[in-house]
Design a protein around this motif. Structure first.
Motif, PDB file in Angstrom:
ATOM      1  N   PHE A 167       0.861  -1.178   0.000  1.00 64.19           N
ATOM      2  CA  PHE A 167       0.000   0.000   0.000  1.00 64.19           C
ATOM      3  C   PHE A 167       0.896   1.226   0.000  1.00 64.19           C
ATOM      4  O   PHE A 167       1.618   1.480   0.954  1.00 64.19           O
ATOM      5  N   ARG A 179       0.794   4.845   0.399  1.00 64.62           N
ATOM      6  CA  ARG A 179      -0.110   5.892   0.892  1.00 64.62           C
ATOM      7  C   ARG A 179      -0.019   7.173   0.057  1.00 64.62           C
ATOM      8  O   ARG A 179      -1.034   7.795  -0.233  1.00 64.62           O
ATOM      9  N   ARG A 231      -1.633   6.604  -3.093  1.00 64.80           N
ATOM     10  CA  ARG A 231      -2.990   6.103  -2.838  1.00 64.80           C
ATOM     11  C   ARG A 231      -3.294   4.875  -3.704  1.00 64.80           C
ATOM     12  O   ARG A 231      -4.364   4.739  -4.265  1.00 64.80           O
ATOM     13  N   PHE A 290      -3.001   0.526  -3.876  1.00 65.92           N
ATOM     14  CA  PHE A 290      -2.802  -0.781  -3.258  1.00 65.92           C
ATOM     15  C   PHE A 290      -2.501  -1.759  -4.380  1.00 65.92           C
ATOM     16  O   PHE A 290      -3.243  -1.823  -5.362  1.00 65.92           O
ATOM     17  N   VAL A 317      -7.138   4.948  -3.214  1.00 66.52           N
ATOM     18  CA  VAL A 317      -7.287   4.242  -1.944  1.00 66.52           C
ATOM     19  C   VAL A 317      -7.167   5.222  -0.776  1.00 66.52           C
ATOM     20  O   VAL A 317      -6.230   6.012  -0.703  1.00 66.52           O
ATOM     21  N   LEU A 318      -8.135   5.155   0.129  1.00 67.08           N
ATOM     22  CA  LEU A 318      -8.154   6.014   1.309  1.00 67.08           C
ATOM     23  C   LEU A 318      -7.481   5.341   2.503  1.00 67.08           C
ATOM     24  O   LEU A 318      -6.922   6.018   3.362  1.00 67.08           O
ATOM     25  N   GLY A 319      -7.558   4.017   2.568  1.00 68.97           N
ATOM     26  CA  GLY A 319      -6.949   3.289   3.673  1.00 68.97           C
ATOM     27  C   GLY A 319      -7.097   1.795   3.477  1.00 68.97           C
ATOM     28  O   GLY A 319      -7.932   1.339   2.703  1.00 68.97           O
ATOM     29  N   VAL A 320      -6.269   1.039   4.203  1.00 67.52           N
ATOM     30  CA  VAL A 320      -6.284  -0.425   4.110  1.00 67.52           C
ATOM     31  C   VAL A 320      -6.253  -0.997   5.523  1.00 67.52           C
ATOM     32  O   VAL A 320      -5.473  -0.545   6.369  1.00 67.52           O
ATOM     33  N   LYS A 321      -7.119  -1.974   5.763  1.00 63.02           N
ATOM     34  CA  LYS A 321      -7.122  -2.691   7.037  1.00 63.02           C
ATOM     35  C   LYS A 321      -7.052  -4.177   6.724  1.00 63.02           C
ATOM     36  O   LYS A 321      -7.561  -4.620   5.693  1.00 63.02           O
ATOM     37  N   ILE A 338     -10.102  -2.621   1.661  1.00 65.59           N
ATOM     38  CA  ILE A 338      -9.481  -1.472   1.005  1.00 65.59           C
ATOM     39  C   ILE A 338     -10.559  -0.403   0.810  1.00 65.59           C
ATOM     40  O   ILE A 338     -11.463  -0.576  -0.017  1.00 65.59           O
ATOM     41  N   ALA A 339     -10.474   0.681   1.578  1.00 57.21           N
ATOM     42  CA  ALA A 339     -11.430   1.783   1.428  1.00 57.21           C
ATOM     43  C   ALA A 339     -11.009   2.618   0.228  1.00 57.21           C
ATOM     44  O   ALA A 339      -9.857   3.052   0.131  1.00 57.21           O
ATOM     45  N   GLU A 343     -12.036   5.792  -2.690  1.00 60.09           N
ATOM     46  CA  GLU A 343     -12.818   6.979  -3.014  1.00 60.09           C
ATOM     47  C   GLU A 343     -13.788   6.674  -4.153  1.00 60.09           C
ATOM     48  O   GLU A 343     -14.910   7.149  -4.193  1.00 60.09           O
TER      49      GLU A 343
END
Length: 146
Positions: free
Chosen positions: A35, A37, A40, A42, A72-76, A119-120, A122
């Motif tokens: 990822f 950041r 943005r 992944f 991509v806004l964020g990954v968990k 994977i959040a 936009e």
């Protein structure tokens, strides 16, 4: 073997379903999940089972592929081994859960053994590219419980 390599793009859930079918049972090495950041983006490198070329009795093939998501806004992740880059997982499914306000949502990668990567995004902007070459594999993935 000469094989045609896939290049697929997804901008909606229907498109992502097609990519999901193509990447089902792909093998993922934890060290090849990235990822970025700042960009943005992944990206995951996979060893994809070539379902589009698989008959009932083989021969079977895998191919090296890159699966990426932009915006991509964020990954968990949960239940994904972090202790070694060599840990291997099988990708069971890929899906998209839209937000109430389009076009954003969450892309879910479900892994064998209960692992998940969320994977959040936009907006949905996915690409699957076979980077080649293909190689023979002795087994066709089997989902029968036995």
């Amino acid at each position: 073997m000469s094989a045609s390599l896939l290049r697929l793009m997804a901008e909606d859930a229907g498109d992502l379903d097609i990519i999901g079918a193509a990447v089902q049972d792909a093998l993922v090495r934890v060290g090849e999940i990235n990822f970025d950041r700042k960009a943005r983006r992944f990206t995951v490198m996979i060893n994809r089972f070539r379902w589009e070329a698989a008959g009932e009795k083989g021969p079977y093939e895998r191919v090296r592929s890159a699966l990426s998501f932009d915006s991509v806004l964020g990954v968990k992740s949960r239940r994904v081994r972090q202790d070694t880059d060599e840990a291997l997982a099988s990708l069971l499914s890929l899906g998209f859960i839209p937000e109430e306000e389009p076009p954003g949502g969450v892309v879910r990668l479900l892994l064998a053994g209960g692992g998940e990567i969320a994977i959040a995004v936009e907006c949905l902007d996915a690409v699957l590219v076979d980077t080649g070459p293909t190689w023979s594999t002795p087994r066709r993935p089997d989902h029968e419980q036995g």
